[in-house]
Design a protein around this motif. Structure first.
Motif, PDB file in Angstrom:
ATOM      1  N   VAL A  93       1.031  -1.230   0.056  1.00 26.61           N
ATOM      2  CA  VAL A  93      -0.056   0.015  -0.084  1.00 26.61           C
ATOM      3  C   VAL A  93       0.946   1.099  -0.016  1.00 26.61           C
ATOM      4  CG1 VAL A  93      -1.776   1.244   1.189  1.00 26.61           C
ATOM      5  CG2 VAL A  93      -1.834  -1.220   1.136  1.00 26.61           C
ATOM      6  N   ILE A  94       0.877   2.081  -1.233  1.00 30.74           N
ATOM      7  CA  ILE A  94       1.949   2.794  -1.163  1.00 30.74           C
ATOM      8  C   ILE A  94       1.090   4.317  -1.641  1.00 30.74           C
ATOM      9  CG2 ILE A  94       3.589   3.908  -3.114  1.00 30.74           C
ATOM     10  CD1 ILE A  94       4.006   0.661  -3.577  1.00 30.74           C
ATOM     11  N   PRO A  95       1.404   5.424  -1.070  1.00 31.25           N
ATOM     12  CA  PRO A  95       0.813   6.644  -1.492  1.00 31.25           C
ATOM     13  C   PRO A  95       0.680   6.966  -2.821  1.00 31.25           C
ATOM     14  CG  PRO A  95       2.597   7.024   0.171  1.00 31.25           C
ATOM     15  CD  PRO A  95       2.683   5.687  -0.383  1.00 31.25           C
ATOM     16  N   ALA A  96      -0.640   7.315  -3.278  1.00 33.73           N
ATOM     17  CA  ALA A  96      -0.900   7.400  -4.836  1.00 33.73           C
ATOM     18  C   ALA A  96      -0.423   8.617  -5.397  1.00 33.73           C
ATOM     19  CB  ALA A  96      -2.407   6.950  -4.954  1.00 33.73           C
ATOM     20  N   ARG A  97      -0.224   8.669  -6.585  1.00 37.58           N
ATOM     21  CA  ARG A  97      -0.057   9.903  -7.427  1.00 37.58           C
ATOM     22  C   ARG A  97      -1.430  10.485  -7.243  1.00 37.58           C
ATOM     23  NH1 ARG A  97       4.683  10.769 -10.045  1.00 37.58           N
ATOM     24  NH2 ARG A  97       5.783   8.738 -10.450  1.00 37.58           N
ATOM     25  N   PRO A  98      -1.375  11.779  -7.257  1.00 35.51           N
ATOM     26  CA  PRO A  98      -2.642  12.638  -7.194  1.00 35.51           C
ATOM     27  C   PRO A  98      -3.682  12.591  -8.202  1.00 35.51           C
ATOM     28  CG  PRO A  98      -0.714  14.330  -6.718  1.00 35.51           C
ATOM     29  CD  PRO A  98      -0.099  12.884  -7.093  1.00 35.51           C
ATOM     30  N   GLU A  99      -3.186  12.066  -9.417  1.00 31.76           N
ATOM     31  CA  GLU A  99      -3.979  11.812 -10.604  1.00 31.76           C
ATOM     32  C   GLU A  99      -4.927  10.530 -10.381  1.00 31.76           C
ATOM     33  OE1 GLU A  99       0.110  11.273 -12.022  1.00 31.76           O
ATOM     34  OE2 GLU A  99      -1.125  12.830 -10.752  1.00 31.76           O
ATOM     35  N   VAL A 100      -4.399   9.571  -9.494  1.00 33.30           N
ATOM     36  CA  VAL A 100      -4.956   8.394  -9.520  1.00 33.30           C
ATOM     37  C   VAL A 100      -6.574   8.552  -8.963  1.00 33.30           C
ATOM     38  CG1 VAL A 100      -5.113   6.224  -8.130  1.00 33.30           C
ATOM     39  CG2 VAL A 100      -2.854   6.965  -9.104  1.00 33.30           C
ATOM     40  N   PRO A 101      -7.358   8.022  -9.928  1.00 36.92           N
ATOM     41  CA  PRO A 101      -8.802   8.086  -9.527  1.00 36.92           C
ATOM     42  C   PRO A 101      -9.192   7.640  -8.181  1.00 36.92           C
ATOM     43  CG  PRO A 101      -8.650   7.142 -11.735  1.00 36.92           C
ATOM     44  CD  PRO A 101      -7.185   7.074 -10.931  1.00 36.92           C
ATOM     45  N   ARG A 102     -10.218   8.328  -7.666  1.00 40.97           N
ATOM     46  CA  ARG A 102     -10.770   8.092  -6.209  1.00 40.97           C
ATOM     47  C   ARG A 102     -11.334   6.607  -6.064  1.00 40.97           C
ATOM     48  NH1 ARG A 102      -9.619   8.983  -1.408  1.00 40.97           N
ATOM     49  NH2 ARG A 102      -9.384  11.292  -1.919  1.00 40.97           N
ATOM     50  N   TRP A 103     -11.849   6.080  -7.317  1.00 39.27           N
ATOM     51  CA  TRP A 103     -12.499   5.026  -7.386  1.00 39.27           C
ATOM     52  C   TRP A 103     -11.561   3.736  -7.261  1.00 39.27           C
ATOM     53  CZ3 TRP A 103     -13.291   7.717 -12.252  1.00 39.27           C
ATOM     54  CH2 TRP A 103     -12.252   7.428 -13.057  1.00 39.27           C
ATOM     55  N   LEU A 104     -10.282   3.901  -7.440  1.00 38.24           N
ATOM     56  CA  LEU A 104      -9.414   2.879  -7.157  1.00 38.24           C
ATOM     57  C   LEU A 104      -8.897   2.996  -5.742  1.00 38.24           C
ATOM     58  CD1 LEU A 104      -7.076   3.260 -10.406  1.00 38.24           C
ATOM     59  CD2 LEU A 104      -8.917   1.495  -9.894  1.00 38.24           C
ATOM     60  N   ARG A 105      -8.781   4.153  -5.209  1.00 33.57           N
ATOM     61  CA  ARG A 105      -8.200   4.419  -3.925  1.00 33.57           C
ATOM     62  C   ARG A 105      -9.169   4.034  -2.723  1.00 33.57           C
ATOM     63  NH1 ARG A 105      -6.630   9.803  -3.326  1.00 33.57           N
ATOM     64  NH2 ARG A 105      -7.716  10.461  -5.425  1.00 33.57           N
ATOM     65  N   SER A 107     -11.484   5.290  -0.058  1.00 31.35           N
ATOM     66  CA  SER A 107     -11.399   6.550   0.868  1.00 31.35           C
ATOM     67  C   SER A 107      -9.923   6.984   1.441  1.00 31.35           C
ATOM     68  CB  SER A 107     -12.310   6.259   2.141  1.00 31.35           C
ATOM     69  OG  SER A 107     -11.744   5.031   2.864  1.00 31.35           O
ATOM     70  N   HIS A 108      -8.868   6.407   0.522  1.00 38.43           N
ATOM     71  CA  HIS A 108      -7.592   6.611   1.072  1.00 38.43           C
ATOM     72  C   HIS A 108      -6.792   7.454   0.337  1.00 38.43           C
ATOM     73  CE1 HIS A 108      -8.757   2.738   3.334  1.00 38.43           C
ATOM     74  NE2 HIS A 108      -9.163   2.376   2.188  1.00 38.43           N
ATOM     75  N   ASP A 109      -5.652   7.795   0.613  1.00 31.80           N
ATOM     76  CA  ASP A 109      -4.834   8.580  -0.320  1.00 31.80           C
ATOM     77  C   ASP A 109      -3.677   7.610  -0.777  1.00 31.80           C
ATOM     78  OD1 ASP A 109      -5.946  10.946  -0.248  1.00 31.80           O
ATOM     79  OD2 ASP A 109      -5.255  11.347   1.823  1.00 31.80           O
ATOM     80  N   SER A 110      -3.599   6.295  -0.671  1.00 31.79           N
ATOM     81  CA  SER A 110      -2.785   5.230  -1.207  1.00 31.79           C
ATOM     82  C   SER A 110      -3.379   4.290  -2.044  1.00 31.79           C
ATOM     83  CB  SER A 110      -2.297   4.718  -0.012  1.00 31.79           C
ATOM     84  OG  SER A 110      -3.218   4.124   0.803  1.00 31.79           O
ATOM     85  N   LEU A 111      -2.598   3.510  -2.711  1.00 32.21           N
ATOM     86  CA  LEU A 111      -3.054   2.526  -3.609  1.00 32.21           C
ATOM     87  C   LEU A 111      -2.509   1.165  -3.184  1.00 32.21           C
ATOM     88  CD1 LEU A 111      -4.667   2.109  -6.157  1.00 32.21           C
ATOM     89  CD2 LEU A 111      -2.593   2.732  -7.482  1.00 32.21           C
ATOM     90  N   ALA A 112      -3.077  -0.017  -3.474  1.00 36.15           N
ATOM     91  CA  ALA A 112      -2.289  -1.254  -3.111  1.00 36.15           C
ATOM     92  C   ALA A 112      -2.003  -1.794  -4.534  1.00 36.15           C
ATOM     93  CB  ALA A 112      -3.394  -2.077  -2.590  1.00 36.15           C
TER      94      ALA A 112
END
Length: 186
Positions: A93-105, A107-112
């Motif tokens: 689980v890594i902090p996502a780039r700002p342009e990564v859509p909310r539907w992937l993240r 309620s988080h600011d990160s992405l698995a």
């Protein structure tokens, strides 16, 4: 590991590009995937799973180039540790780039994310041309699917494209770690 023809892989990649959900083997369980940047495809997948969007999703990739579009690994303190586990059955689980859509993240600011070593899952990502959503092929609250028969029985009435292949050697779904703290999440 079962070999999947180039024709079948191209058909699966085309299905992803057309917004379809694809079922395929991974390291431990069958997965459901779709184009992560197609909001309608992601919503279809979430409806199939009966999974709330707020939870977020796991994405898999075949290489680091696909990961760089989603996260800035250079800014992650545990970068070397992450790279030592990829390709392989470890999700971070890594902090996502700002342009990564909310539907992937969710309620988080990160992405698995995981760079998979499973030959069929990696080939699917390569044929598609980037990372894909990879969530276990089961309805929320049910056990992950490890049988091709159960997979087809569960999703044959839904618009799911099936990619043949055997599961990897892992007995449990991939371990998940926080890339900031190193803490195991699953």
């Amino acid at each position: 590991m079962a070999w999947v023809s180039r024709f079948r892989m191209r058909r699966a990649a085309d299905a992803l590009r057309c917004g379809e959900v694809v079922a395929y083997p991974t390291e431990a369980v069958y997965g459901l995937g779709c184009d992560p940047f197609d909001a309608h495809a992601v919503q279809s997948l979430l409806r199939l799973k009966r999974r709330p969007e707020a939870k977020g999703l796991i994405l898999i990739a075949a290489d680091l180039d696909a990961v760089d579009r989603l996260v800035d690994l250079a800014a992650v303190p545990l970068r070397r540790k992450i790279l030592a586990t990829w390709p392989g059955p470890v999700t971070w689980v890594i902090p996502a780039r700002p342009e990564v859509p909310r539907w992937l993240r969710g309620s988080h600011d990160s992405l698995a994310l995981r760079v998979t070593a499973h030959p069929v899952a990696a080939a699917l990502c390569r044929a598609f041309g980037g990372a894909i959503v990879s969530t276990s092929a089961n309805r929320s609250g049910q056990s992950p699917i490890r049988s091709p028969l159960r997979l087809r029985r569960e999703f044959s009435c839904d618009k799911v494209h099936f990619v043949p292949g055997k599961l990897g050697n892992e007995r449990q779904p991939t371990r998940i770690y926080d890339a900031t703290s190193g803490r195991r999440l699953r």
